[in-house]
Design an enzyme around this catalytic site. Structure first.
Site, PDB file in Angstrom:
ATOM      1  N   ASP A 320      -1.421  52.776 -36.102  1.00  0.00           N
ATOM      2  CA  ASP A 320      -1.806  52.333 -34.770  1.00  0.00           C
ATOM      3  C   ASP A 320      -2.001  53.583 -33.906  1.00  0.00           C
ATOM      4  OD1 ASP A 320      -0.813  49.369 -32.916  1.00  0.00           O
ATOM      5  OD2 ASP A 320      -2.335  50.892 -32.492  1.00  0.00           O
ATOM      6  N   GLU A 516      -0.596  44.130 -24.394  1.00  0.00           N
ATOM      7  CA  GLU A 516       0.530  44.838 -25.014  1.00  0.00           C
ATOM      8  C   GLU A 516       1.777  44.819 -24.133  1.00  0.00           C
ATOM      9  OE1 GLU A 516      -2.512  48.114 -26.824  1.00  0.00           O
ATOM     10  OE2 GLU A 516      -0.463  48.209 -27.537  1.00  0.00           O
TER      11      GLU A 516
HETATM   12  C1  GLC Z   1      -3.375  49.578 -29.629  1.00  0.00           C
HETATM   13  C2  GLC Z   1      -2.948  48.317 -30.328  1.00  0.00           C
HETATM   14  C3  GLC Z   1      -3.797  47.969 -31.518  1.00  0.00           C
HETATM   15  C4  GLC Z   1      -5.206  48.467 -31.321  1.00  0.00           C
HETATM   16  C5  GLC Z   1      -5.180  49.984 -31.234  1.00  0.00           C
HETATM   17  C6  GLC Z   1      -6.565  50.581 -30.999  1.00  0.00           C
HETATM   18  O1  GLC Z   1      -2.291  50.262 -29.105  1.00  0.00           O
HETATM   19  O2  GLC Z   1      -1.594  48.206 -30.710  1.00  0.00           O
HETATM   20  O3  GLC Z   1      -3.749  46.544 -31.679  1.00  0.00           O
HETATM   21  O4  GLC Z   1      -6.018  48.067 -32.410  1.00  0.00           O
HETATM   22  O5  GLC Z   1      -4.295  50.442 -30.220  1.00  0.00           O
HETATM   23  O6  GLC Z   1      -7.044  50.239 -29.746  1.00  0.00           O
END
Ligand code: GLC
Length: 742
Positions: A320, A516
């Site tokens: 991530d 988030e």
């Molecule tokens: C974020 C998320 C993830 C996402 C990634 C790229 O923090 O947790 O779901 O795909 O970053 O944007």
């Protein structure tokens, strides 16, 4: 129609074909990476094997790998945000293999054409390297191509879970893939297969449901996104995320700690990933969260042994956003963190900024022997295989035939259908719904006329935002279009002007956008003061009050429910708010079923089906307009004739192979009361040996197989359902099944 415009390899191949055996030099008009037309001659060297699309992917991978330096290989494992590249040439200089747009990271202007130009520009730079390995570009297209203004924004996953319609979700996947392809992008970080167990979690709306069955069923999104084959026109790579246990953290703390036994982790959070792997998902993203105190980004057992080994995942694992940085709990990333993440089984690191330092540190760890070359090669094999399967070497540029379809009427109609099917009617006293099209209606609430609010987070920007963020239809606009006389649908956000002359008041209230951790609600989960004040004004007028809740989760509304005549959970519908009006005015009866148990109070969180807590509305609850569906909460309902079947079982073959098969049986409670102790029975047509089974206990009674619930799913809520599965050797013939319960 090729999936993309021809690129360097295709042009070079044509060149060779033209000059093969020719004794003369040919001036062939071609542009390799935008350079001036190149003279060709019969001495053009033979194409390297990896450029031959006729060869098996594995052969192409091995040939290419044999030509790659350590820096080439480390570059392929490096993913950077588009905004982090200090200059475009770094993409080639550092052999970077992947670019992403984090939430809202868009070109200016934010138009489909600008996205396609940006993508093609990155690709031209990547193809200018000696080996000409194309980049793979990823975005969070999690409810449509939601970074792009003008794209169709579909309901967020919680609403799609309420539809219980995997076929619809597959069609949404296809439409999303086409819109993403129209901007050149190859890869979406979707679906989120999180099983949200605590509604305080800020990402609850990214979950299809609180039990493993619902997200497992909705892995059909992967089929829609990836199509019949990854190199087919309009196909893009999907991502199962966030592995594993992101929705099970204590307190719903985003990126927190999931404290479960391995058996519980496997029972609740693993099935959707097993299903995704079986559907051939191309990538898996690791969760920020921890399992019993150990960060997932460093969890070798779960990533390498379970995901890649036991489940047989052959795609690639991506971290991530700066997930590696969290391993030691301190800001930034270190050589040890890079080493531990890569050795745990992460194949591509979403750095996403300091790519030079990442490359330098990983190179150092490999040279010191602390990251084995086999691990680097394994990661590259996985990444390169997907690039070959996507057809990126043959057709690396945007297929502009899809660009015009971004935000098309066809896709918006599909989104409107999804909005309709996600509407979940929780209360409807006196049949106040559906509204009469001639009714005099007063509409209020901050979410009635706001595209941004009805779309939620991950819309144009990372967090989303209120206001006219992208073209679409608000709930109010949909209502006025449905009414026979739009002037009889009056709106005031705060309810000012309401009086007894109206037939009904409709309050569209709920949450404003978030994403988030910004959406975590460890405290109150009720309506905000503005909504409560608006509702008070409406109620004071003495007219029936219909509440439409636009939110990313169940809210704590039991205290107000008694004053409402009807309650419709609209979830986060996206750009096509007319789908809500379709249900309010009865063009389509509501069919949604709660994908989450609805609390009586925030103090009950986490509250889930089968945990023994008394919910306001149980999982699976949902009324319709013909008077069927479960009665009011707390009503014991008709226990039904014990002799009649009080549940229905549906048996289907999920997959089969020589001598064996996997089956799934869905069990539905057909009564308006909870159903305890269901049993499903069938007599196989021939010899049958059960291999593994999940979500049920299978026993034999003579020739008959008897399946009973496995504890957490032994009790089915009114209208609720569960699914169990098993593998077996023997005939895959579908038997007659019977269901009994209670
Ligand atoms: C974020 C998320 C993830 C996402 C990634 C790229 O923090 O947790 O779901 O795909 O970053 O944007």
């Amino acid at each position: 129609m090729p999936a993309r415009a021809p690129g360097r390899t295709a042009v070079r191949d044509r060149l060779r074909r033209l000059t093969a055996g020719a004794a003369v030099s040919l001036m062939v008009a071609c542009t390799l990476n935008g350079t001036a037309p190149a003279a060709a001659s019969a001495d053009v060297p033979p194409a390297p094997a990896y450029e031959d699309p006729a060869l098996p992917v594995d052969d192409r991978v091995e040939d290419l790998l044999s030509r790659m330096s350590l820096d080439d290989k480390i570059g392929q494992m490096t993913q950077v945000d588009r905004g982090a590249l200090e200059n475009r040439s770094d993409l080639a200089a550092y052999r970077i293999g992947s670019v992403l747009s984090g939430g809202g990271s868009a070109p200016t202007p934010n138009t489909p054409q600008a996205w396609a130009e940006m993508y093609d520009s990155f690709q031209r730079t990547a193809l200018s390297t000696p080996l000409g390995i194309p980049v793979i570009y990823g975005v969070d297209a999690v409810h449509g191509h939601n970074n792009v203004r003008g794209a169709t924004i579909f309901p967020h996953n919680i609403g799609l879970g309420a539809t219980r319609d995997p076929g619809l979700v597959e069609r949404i996947g296809r439409a999303t893939a086409e819109e993403v392809s129209g901007t050149g992008i190859d890869w979406t970080f979707a679906p989120c297969l999180c099983v949200a167990r605590d509604d305080r979690w800020g990402r609850t709306y990214e979950s299809f449901g609180e039990t493993p069955e619902i997200p497992s069923a909705m892995t059909t999104l992967i089929d829609g996104l990836q199509g019949a084959s990854l190199d087919a026109p309009g196909s893009i790579l999907a991502t199962a995320k966030h592995y594993i246990g992101d929705g099970g953290t204590t307190g719903g703390d985003d990126q927190g700690d999931t404290r479960l036994s391995e058996a519980e982790l496997r029972e609740v959070h693993l099935p959707p990933f097993r299903e995704a792997v079986e559907r051939g998902v191309g990538s898996v993203m690791v969760s920020y969260s921890s399992w019993n105190g150990v960060k997932m980004h460093g969890h070798r057992y779960l990533i390498t042994d379970v995901l890649k080994g036991e489940l047989g995942f052959t795609g690639f694992v991506v971290s991530d956003w700066a997930g590696v940085d969290q391993l030691d709990g301190r800001q930034g990333f270190t050589a040890a963190e890079v080493r531990d993440a890569v050795n745990a089984g992460i194949d591509m690191v979403m750095v996403p900024h300091d790519y030079r330092r990442f490359i330098e540190l990983l190179r150092g760890e490999v040279r010191a022997g602390r990251v084995p070359m086999e691990r680097i090669d394994d990661a590259n094999r996985r990444i390169l295989a997907k690039k070959f399967e996507l057809g990126l070497f043959e057709n690396p540029y945007t297929d502009r035939s899809y660009t015009a379809g971004i935000g098309s009427a066809e896709h918006r109609e599909l989104a409107r259908e999804a909005v309709r099917k996600s509407q979940t009617l929780l209360k409807n006293d006196g049949g106040v719904l559906p509204l009469d099209t001639s009714a005099k209606v007063f509409v209020a609430g901050k979410n009635a006329d706001d595209i941004g609010n009805q779309s939620g987070g991950w819309t144009i920007t990372w967090q989303g935002g209120s206001g006219d963020v992208t073209p679409g239809t608000t709930v109010l606009e949909g209502m006025r279009a449905a009414a026979s006389d739009p002037s009889r649908v009056v709106y005031d956000r705060y309810g000012n002007g309401i009086d007894g002359s109206y037939d009904v008041a409709v309050a569209v209230v709920g949450e404003t956008p978030y994403a988030e951790m910004e959406g975590d609600r460890p405290g109150s989960m009720g309506l905000d003061q503005e909504d409560l004040a608006t509702l008070s004004r409406l109620r004071a007028a003495g007219v029936p009050v219909v509440v439409v809740l636009v939110s990313g989760r169940p809210l704590d509304i039991a205290g107000q429910l008694g004053g409402w005549d009807a309650l419709l959970a609209a979830w986060l519908p996206g750009t096509e708010g007319a789908g809500v009006a379709d249900v309010l005015y009865g063009d389509h009866a509501p069919t949604g079923k709660l994908p989450m148990t609805w609390m009586r109070s925030a103090g009950q969180q986490p509250i889930n089906d089968g945990d023994g807590k008394e919910a306001l509305f149980p999982l699976g609850h949902g009324l319709t307009y013909d008077g069927t569906g479960p009665d009011e909460p707390g009503d014991p309902g008709d226990p039904g004739d014990p002799g009649q079947e009080r549940c229905t079982a549906h048996y289907r073959i999920v997959s089969q192979w020589s001598g064996g098969f996997q089956a799934e049986v869905t069990v539905r409670n057909d009564t308006s009361a909870p159903l305890d102790g269901w049993q499903v029975r069938w007599t196989p047509s021939g010899a049958l040996t059960i291999g593994s089974a999940w979500n049920a206990v299978l026993t034999r009674a003579g020739d008959t197989v008897v399946a009973t619930g496995s504890g957490w799913n032994a009790r089915l809520a009114p209208g609720g359902s569960t699914a169990f599965g098993f593998t077996a050797t023997g005939s895959p013939a579908v038997p007659a099944v019977s269901c009994s319960g209670g």
